[in-house]
Design an enzyme around this catalytic site. Sequence first.
Site, PDB file in Angstrom:
ATOM      1  N   SER A 119       0.631  -1.054   0.061  1.00  0.00           N
ATOM      2  CA  SER A 119      -0.060   0.082   0.187  1.00  0.00           C
ATOM      3  C   SER A 119       0.901   1.383   0.003  1.00  0.00           C
ATOM      4  O   SER A 119       1.631   1.481  -0.874  1.00  0.00           O
ATOM      5  CB  SER A 119      -0.680  -0.086   1.188  1.00  0.00           C
ATOM      6  N   ASP A 233     -10.082  -4.124  -4.785  1.00  0.00           N
ATOM      7  CA  ASP A 233      -9.436  -3.320  -3.861  1.00  0.00           C
ATOM      8  C   ASP A 233     -10.524  -1.816  -3.807  1.00  0.00           C
ATOM      9  O   ASP A 233     -10.721  -1.146  -4.580  1.00  0.00           O
ATOM     10  CB  ASP A 233      -8.133  -2.660  -4.201  1.00  0.00           C
ATOM     11  N   HIS A 263      -8.103  -5.390  -0.037  1.00  0.00           N
ATOM     12  CA  HIS A 263      -6.802  -4.852  -0.266  1.00  0.00           C
ATOM     13  C   HIS A 263      -5.417  -5.491   0.381  1.00  0.00           C
ATOM     14  O   HIS A 263      -4.678  -5.773  -0.279  1.00  0.00           O
ATOM     15  CB  HIS A 263      -6.918  -3.380   0.799  1.00  0.00           C
TER      16      HIS A 263
END
Length: 288
Positions: A119, A233, A263
């Site tokens: 991320s 996501d 995610h």
Amino acid sequence: MTSITRPSISRPSLSALPGEAGQLAVYDWTMPANKPLGTVLLVHGLGEHAGRYGEVAAHLHQWGFAVRAYDQQGHGQSEGARGDLLRPGSLQADLCRVIDDTRQRPALASAPLILLGHSMGGLVVARTLAEQLRPVDAAVLSSPALGAFPNLLQKMLLATLPRVVPHLRVDNGLKAEFVSRDPDVVKAYKADALVHRRISAGLAAWILENSEKTLHAAEKWEVPTLLLYAGQDKLVNAQASADFAYAAPQTVVQAQCFEGMYHEIFNDLYRAQVFNALKRWLLARFSA
């Protein structure tokens, strides 16, 4: 569903390293018995911390890799205001400090170094590589924060606030139920005292600006990279990962989308698929 044996998760040892915004908490999981095939340095995402990556570290150990990680400034057990950015570029500078410290450790100095960023951590890794701040042998990007396109109001605010009040912090807006499809992971995420929900105007602006820069750098990508991302996501822009993979040299970047996942692909119900993809890619490059 692909099955995989889940290894036992050991507790990491903790140490401190000077960082841009104060001391960085550095995690070292117990070294494999034999000389490692390489060292994987984990870089976590927004609002979380490296202690959540014990299962990832356990799998990497099982495959023969040493594992290190650290809490980014303003996160976990590292110093700094929660969710803040000391200055533009300080996240990359902290990563470089940990890379340098890793290179200086006798047991790890000669081993290949692989960065694994998730991320926001994936974006930090990508910018460090794109700016050629440190040489590494390979990288893995997990659901990286690329191509974030805010709405018009958010763009107007980010054009003004970072210059006026860069350290103003607000709720980061991340919804825990979209972290993973595994309810136990979501429950643990919500109960984790080291997980926070803050983000500063300066950090938000940095993410927005550098996600775009990374997309533009894709066609000149030089570091062997595995890009793994979730098709469902709801926290970062999955299409941006697809765009990056399409623009990057196919001989350098290998990408795989896990269509139904949320995610945190390493914490998904079917994460065995992700671990198997990571294992194949790593051992194809670093196996003796």
